[in-house]
Motif scaffolding. Sequence first.
Motif: not given
Length: 450
Positions: A64-65, A71-72, A88-93, A99-100
């Motif tokens: 997932m990472g 993506a980032a 849970v996890a986020a990237a590129g934001c 991100a929101r």
Amino acid sequence: MTRRIALAVMGLVTVLLALTVVPLGLSLAGRERADFRDGTEWADNALADAAEERLSDGESADPMGNLLEDAARQGECAAVFDTAGHEVAAAGCGSADAARAAAGGTWPEVARRVAGSGAAVTWKSPGRLTVAVPVGNPVHPVGASVLSRPSDAVDRRIARLWERLAAIGVAGLLAGALLAVLLVRWVGRPLRAVADAARQLGEGRLEARAAAAGGPDEVRRLAATFNTMAMRTETLIHGHRAVIADVSHQLRTPLAALRLRLDLLAVDADHATAAELTAAQEEIARLSRLVDGLLAVARAEHAVPRPVPVRIDEVVRDRLAAWTPVAQERQVSLTAHCPARLTARLGAGDLEQVLDNLVANALDAVPEGALVRIEARAGRGCAVLRVTDDGPGLSPAARAGAFHRFGHPEASGTGLGLAIVHRLVTANGGSVRLEDTPGGGLTVVLELPR
């Protein structure tokens, strides 16, 4: 006609291009956007599959990472949420708040709805396409995966696509314009040749012919038909001219010989016989004038004038000088008024013959002390010439037939003068009419082409 052909061809090419290029552009642009949407949904589903291994099976978060990092790197914003909407996890934001904000809405709320319903959600925002899909079994999801991908690249591809299609359209229009020019030349050139030959024939150039080569079959047949007509017209006119010349010679010679014999007989004749011979000579003179008038009418009817610029003021001045002695002998006042340098287009010598006939008719019709006046002025597209007298004039019935041969029952001469005038004026593209002179008399009005 050539302009209409060119416009028709250009219009047809424009319609064909509009019916092909525009639908093709819309179809290709729609295909690009559909591919972009499908690719975004596929990438988000791949992220959801990797997130399921982490949320449902408790396996390593590395797959997932890795997808989040990919993506980032591609400038995308991706995040994974549980069923409660917790990230849970986020990237590129940059951060969860970023991100929101970048999505133009609240991602946790969207994630809860998707996790609750098991249905994917797709929405567009300025410059981005965002997809939210459930993680795990759609019946009992364990979370939601959200992927926001920038649409700048696809927008640029679509813009380039429209540019290429526009270039194709312009090239098609240029090709259509070239085709229209070639078609117009192919059709118009032989038609212009026929029109030019017809104009020359109308101006009296009987040898004029149209080139019968080039152009469509219909135009070539038209040129051939015109040439046949021109040849027959030339033959007919030459034949009439030959007949007129022969008749002129054959009639004038015996009349002159007869008049000479009568003159010789009158020398030694007694008074009574001399009187009879004098009457016979007057009839022969009248017959000679009648023959000359008929020949003049025939020449006018079968002549095809070649219009040239004619100075009306000079012709009027010349005819005034020629007829003034005759008018003075008959005690008639003959005057003229014409603006300087007034010009008309007539056959050479035609205006002189017209004025001679009109002045002669007027002098024969008016009594002593009367007035005959020639006036000219510039009209709208024509030169207006008026010959006015204050004689007895003509009745309505006489005016109705005055322009026909022997149609003037009140004429003192041969009755052919006005017929000759009418033929010469109309053959040159002008018009002639008779009017009453105010106070009594007759006015002949000529409208001559300038």
